[in-house]
Write an enzyme that holds these catalytic residues in place. Structure first.
Site, PDB file in Angstrom:
ATOM      1  N   CYS A 161     -12.970  -1.380  24.942  1.00 17.69           N
ATOM      2  CA  CYS A 161     -12.502  -0.026  25.277  1.00 17.69           C
ATOM      3  C   CYS A 161     -13.619   0.994  25.038  1.00 17.69           C
ATOM      4  CB  CYS A 161     -11.244   0.324  24.473  1.00 17.69           C
ATOM      5  SG  CYS A 161     -11.551   0.714  22.735  1.00 17.69           S
ATOM      6  N   ARG A 184      -3.179   0.600  20.780  1.00 15.31           N
ATOM      7  CA  ARG A 184      -2.741   1.739  19.984  1.00 15.31           C
ATOM      8  C   ARG A 184      -1.334   2.248  20.390  1.00 15.31           C
ATOM      9  NH1 ARG A 184      -2.171   3.419  15.411  1.00 15.31           N
ATOM     10  NH2 ARG A 184      -0.653   5.001  15.875  1.00 15.31           N
ATOM     11  N   CYS A 209       0.842  -1.199   0.000  1.00  9.16           N
ATOM     12  CA  CYS A 209       0.000   0.000   0.000  1.00  9.16           C
ATOM     13  C   CYS A 209       0.876   1.247   0.000  1.00  9.16           C
ATOM     14  CB  CYS A 209      -0.893  -0.031   1.240  1.00  9.16           C
ATOM     15  SG  CYS A 209      -1.826   1.472   1.577  1.00  9.16           S
ATOM     16  N   HIS A 210       0.292   2.335  -0.446  1.00  6.62           N
ATOM     17  CA  HIS A 210       1.023   3.609  -0.456  1.00  6.62           C
ATOM     18  C   HIS A 210       1.533   3.977   0.945  1.00  6.62           C
ATOM     19  CE1 HIS A 210       1.694   7.470  -2.670  1.00  6.62           C
ATOM     20  NE2 HIS A 210       2.030   7.782  -1.444  1.00  6.62           N
ATOM     21  N   THR A 211       0.810   3.563   1.986  1.00  7.81           N
ATOM     22  CA  THR A 211       1.232   3.897   3.350  1.00  7.81           C
ATOM     23  C   THR A 211       2.555   3.203   3.707  1.00  7.81           C
ATOM     24  OG1 THR A 211      -1.093   4.172   3.924  1.00  7.81           O
ATOM     25  CG2 THR A 211       0.437   4.030   5.755  1.00  7.81           C
ATOM     26  N   CYS A 225     -14.505   1.258  21.332  1.00 10.41           N
ATOM     27  CA  CYS A 225     -15.302   0.147  20.799  1.00 10.41           C
ATOM     28  C   CYS A 225     -16.730   0.186  21.332  1.00 10.41           C
ATOM     29  CB  CYS A 225     -14.657  -1.189  21.162  1.00 10.41           C
ATOM     30  SG  CYS A 225     -13.218  -1.600  20.162  1.00 10.41           S
ATOM     31  N   CYS A 284     -11.211  -4.509  20.126  1.00 11.81           N
ATOM     32  CA  CYS A 284     -11.198  -5.252  21.396  1.00 11.81           C
ATOM     33  C   CYS A 284     -12.605  -5.489  21.935  1.00 11.81           C
ATOM     34  CB  CYS A 284     -10.347  -4.522  22.436  1.00 11.81           C
ATOM     35  SG  CYS A 284     -11.144  -3.060  23.161  1.00 11.81           S
ATOM     36  N   CYS A 320     -10.472   1.567  17.762  1.00 14.66           N
ATOM     37  CA  CYS A 320     -10.139   0.893  19.017  1.00 14.66           C
ATOM     38  C   CYS A 320      -8.761   1.354  19.502  1.00 14.66           C
ATOM     39  CB  CYS A 320     -10.100  -0.620  18.788  1.00 14.66           C
ATOM     40  SG  CYS A 320      -9.522  -1.574  20.194  1.00 14.66           S
ATOM     41  N   HIS A 380       0.859  -4.241   5.745  1.00 12.98           N
ATOM     42  CA  HIS A 380      -0.369  -4.223   6.553  1.00 12.98           C
ATOM     43  C   HIS A 380      -1.583  -4.637   5.738  1.00 12.98           C
ATOM     44  CE1 HIS A 380      -0.134  -0.331   4.557  1.00 12.98           C
ATOM     45  NE2 HIS A 380      -1.451  -0.306   4.624  1.00 12.98           N
ATOM     46  N   GLU A 381      -1.341  -5.344   4.611  1.00 16.76           N
ATOM     47  CA  GLU A 381      -2.463  -5.736   3.758  1.00 16.76           C
ATOM     48  C   GLU A 381      -2.338  -7.227   3.470  1.00 16.76           C
ATOM     49  OE1 GLU A 381      -4.139  -2.483   0.723  1.00 16.76           O
ATOM     50  OE2 GLU A 381      -2.905  -3.925  -0.327  1.00 16.76           O
ATOM     51  N   CYS A 410      -6.605  -3.526   3.850  1.00 13.68           N
ATOM     52  CA  CYS A 410      -6.448  -2.059   3.881  1.00 13.68           C
ATOM     53  C   CYS A 410      -7.190  -1.400   2.730  1.00 13.68           C
ATOM     54  CB  CYS A 410      -4.986  -1.625   3.888  1.00 13.68           C
ATOM     55  SG  CYS A 410      -4.857   0.192   3.937  1.00 13.68           S
ATOM     56  N   ARG A 462      -2.312  -2.387  -7.462  1.00 11.14           N
ATOM     57  CA  ARG A 462      -1.774  -3.127  -6.340  1.00 11.14           C
ATOM     58  C   ARG A 462      -0.866  -4.242  -6.854  1.00 11.14           C
ATOM     59  NH1 ARG A 462      -2.772   0.341  -3.109  1.00 11.14           N
ATOM     60  NH2 ARG A 462      -3.663   0.068  -1.033  1.00 11.14           N
TER      61      ARG A 462
END
Ligand SMILES: NC(=O)c1ccc[n+]([C@@H]2O[C@H](COP(=O)([O-])OP(=O)(O)OC[C@H]3O[C@@H](n4cnc5c(N)ncnc54)[C@H](O)[C@@H]3O)[C@@H](O)[C@H]2O)c1
Ligand SMILES: [Zn+2]
Ligand SMILES: [Zn+2]
Length: 371
Positions: free
Chosen positions: A97, A112, A42-44, A100, A94, A108, A64-65, A171, A366
């Protein structure tokens, strides 16, 4: 006890990833060891690798994908077991919290703080190389054959779904569709402008199609993207480079006063302003999805908001991953979410740096890495 894992490691910002063999420790309490089958780029990931991400920590395993299979579970894990197919979530769920339980957000906060520091919830890492710790990334680190993630950061999905495709729901595709359906809640018959036609923007077009928008204006400075945008349901195509006036003026003229909804899918603060100002007076709503560089700020004349335009933002499409991703997977299986159009390239982990090159050259939507 640890196992060996092939991984692409970001040892330093601005440098290519290096393929090495990492040591991955067994999952601790509340954690899960996942064997990654495939991952999108991903671009991130590129943003963090570039060094422009203020939260970027090195050396780290990015990614992350992903889509994978549970290999082992730590003490107390009950919601998944070995053999389950899962999508790792950078936005955990979760279900306990304040965030959530609010019913108002998907953000969430349970893991974090440590996630932002590249650590597992107990403040340590499970990855190491030559005895030195390697950091996690976004709580997922899918550029490794084996990764460890918190149980609350895993969506359990249908085993029949092809992991080398539905990984994209981890993602980009979910982010774009969710921003349209969950965040903006686009109404049927609306006019929609999508700024930026990468994975995120194209997914937003799918979302707008699912919402039965009547007109979907696709905007990109790379006209090569228009053909796919059209296939997904875009009705109008605008290249800002074809005009010598601000793009918001072009959109406002094209739509008799502005669009009902706009989406910024690039990460450019000037374009965020243009996206807001492309909205119709009295009701137009603009959603920011793109991630801007460190220290950058957005601006507009307050009068834009006083006269009824709305500015919002969306992370992971407002989607609560454990609860909602299984349904996204089902929609991908039925063809309602066409994932094949996103996958312009596939490659083995060894070639992952070329996925970044293709992205920077604007040649891919992608690239999916097959382990
Ligand atoms: N909010 C979230 O949860 C979330 C999730 C994933 C990605 N993102 C962010 O979304 C953004 C897009 O990600 P992507 O993977 O689709 O990126 P991408 O690089 O694949 O696509 C970006 C597109 O924008 C176009 N573009 C660049 N400058 C433009 C301009 N001035 N006007 C019009 N078009 C322009 C490019 O030609 C390209 O087609 C990134 O900033 C990424 O970090 C946010
Ligand atoms: Zn992403
Ligand atoms: Zn929570």
């Amino acid at each position: 006890m640890s196992i060996k894992s092939r991984a692409a490691v970001a040892f330093a910002p601005g440098k290519p990833l290096e393929i090495v063999e990492l040591d991955v420790q067994a999952p601790k309490a509340g954690e899960v060891l996942v064997r990654i089958i495939a991952t999108g780029v991903c671009h991130t990931d590129a943003f963090t690798l570039s060094g422009d991400d203020p939260e970027g920590i090195f050396p780290a395993v990015l990614g992350h994908e992903g889509g994978g299979i549970v290999e082992a579970v730590g003490e107390g894990v009950t919601s998944v077991s070995p053999g389950d197919h899962v999508i790792p979530l950078y936005t955990a769920e979760c279900r306990r919290c304040k965030f959530c339980t609010s019913g108002k957000t998907n953000l969430c906060q349970a893991v974090r703080t440590t996630q932002g520091k590249g650590l597992m919830p107990d403040g340590t890492t499970r990855f190491s190389y030559q005895g030195k710790p390697i950091y996690h990334y976004m709580g997922t680190s899918t550029f490794s054959e084996y990764t460890v993630v918190p149980e609350i950061s895993l969506a359990k999905i249908n085993k029949e779904a092809p992991l080398e495709k539905v990984c994209l729901l981890g993602c980009g595709v979910t982010t774009g569709i969710g921003a349209v359906l969950n965040t903006a809640k686009v109404q049927a018959g609306s006019t929609v402008a999508i700024f930026g036609l990468g994975g995120i923007g194209l997914a937003a077009i799918i979302g707008a199609t699912m919402a039965n928008a009547s007109r979907i204006i696709a905007i990109d400075i790379n006209p090569d993207k228009f053909a796919i945008a059209e296939k997904l349901g875009a009705t109008d195509f605008v290249n800002p480079k074809d005009y010598d006036k601000p793009i918001q003026e072009v959109i406002v003229e094209l739509t008799d006063g502005g669009v009902d909804y706009s989406f910024e899918c690039v990460g450019n603060v000037g374009l965020m302003r243009a996206a807001l100002e492309s909205c119709h007076k009295g009701w137009g709503e603009s959603t920011i999805i793109g991630v801007a560089g460190a220290g950058q700020e957005i601006s507009t004349r307050p009068f834009q908001l006083v006269t009824g335009r709305v500015w919002r933002g969306s992370a992971f499409g407002g989607v609560r991953g454990r609860t909602e991703l299984p349904d996204y997977v089902a929609k991908a299986q039925s063809g309602e979410i066409p994932l094949d159009v996103f996958i312009t390239h596939t490659m083995p982990l060894e070639d992952i740096n070329s996925a970044f090159d293709l992205m920077h050259e604007g040649k891919s939507i992608r690239s999916v890495i097959h382990f």
